[in-house]
Write an enzyme that holds these catalytic residues in place. Structure first.
Site, PDB file in Angstrom:
ATOM      1  CG  ASP A   1     -34.381 -90.986 -51.141  1.00 48.63           C
ATOM      2  OD1 ASP A   1     -34.182 -91.197 -49.934  1.00 48.63           O
ATOM      3  OD2 ASP A   1     -35.284 -90.229 -51.562  1.00 48.63           O
TER       4      ASP A   1
ATOM      5  CG  ASP B   1     -30.807 -87.890 -55.389  1.00 48.89           C
ATOM      6  OD1 ASP B   1     -31.937 -87.390 -55.251  1.00 48.89           O
ATOM      7  OD2 ASP B   1     -30.584 -89.116 -55.379  1.00 48.89           O
TER       8      ASP B   1
END
Length: 237
Positions: free
Chosen positions: A71, A69
């Protein structure tokens, strides 16, 4: 004079011993905001792992595809999101559905994002193994993007190991995270959110939690280890 001082000191000591301080059992002192010793005692054990332990667990296994991922997992990107909220919807979270925000965020505002040191260590392990690196994010897709180059440069990923960022947000035309993990045959997926861990498990991948920094704009903070997953120690930065 010295005898008088010693006598007074002894008297004070006797008085303090005969009048113990009574603890306020009904109001335990919090260890930090939001928890108490009693709450910590009830918390389920967390399966902490180090980067070295993850590396050791992969010894002898051939190169594979791994996913991250973006953020709060590999980038502390709150500055861009903070600016987006102030610019497009100061009083609400509506900016997250605004294509104009995503166009800015995906095309330059990551220059204000800080690469996480824990991500550097994890990515270095997988590069040493010759693994393929995929970044799969819940951000909305935009007509153009510079996120791929930003990540490649920040983590010094060779072109042979790097793949274009996959966007799976509401306004994206890409598939969901689960479908993407399956399509790319991701074996390990790192993420900070509960949805990252559940998506990995639904896709048959090994989901490993990276801690979200406490000063992230993405609130509330998730409960690391909530699914019994592995949690990378000291990965909030």
């Amino acid at each position: 004079m010295r005898k008088i001082t010693l006598a007074l000191s002894a008297a004070c000591l006797l008085f303090s011993l005969s009048h113990p301080v009574v603890a306020q059992a009904s109001s335990p002192t919090p260890l930090y905001s939001g928890t108490t010793a009693a709450k910590l005692a009830e918390q389920a054990p967390i399966h902490w792992v180090s980067v070295a332990q993850i590396e050791n667990s992969l010894m002898g296994r051939p190169p594979m595809a791994v996913g991250f991922d973006i953020d709060d997992t590999v980038l502390f990107s709150s500055p861009g999101f903070w600016r987006g909220k102030k610019t497009f919807s100061p009083d609400s979270e509506a900016y997250l559905k605004n294509p104009a925000f995503w166009q800015q965020m995906n095309n330059g505002w990551d220059e204000f994002s800080i690469p996480k040191e824990s991500a550097r260590a994890l990515i270095a392990v997988h590069l040493k193994r010759g693994d393929q690196i995929w970044f799969i994010t819940g951000r909305s897709q935009t007509k153009t993007e510079s996120v791929t180059k930003t990540l490649q440069d920040a983590f010094m990923i060779p072109a042979a190991n790097m793949n274009p960022v996959v966007f799976t947000g509401e306004q994206s035309r890409q598939n969901s995270k689960v479908a993407t993990l399956e399509q790319k045959q991701i074996k390990i997926y790192y993420g900070d959110a509960d949805s990252d861990i559940t998506a990995a498990r639904d896709a048959g991948a090994r989901g490993i939690r990276v801690l979200r920094a406490s000063n992230s704009t993405y609130k509330p903070l998730p409960q690391a280890g909530a699914f019994g997953e592995e949690v990378v120690v000291n990965s909030e930065y």
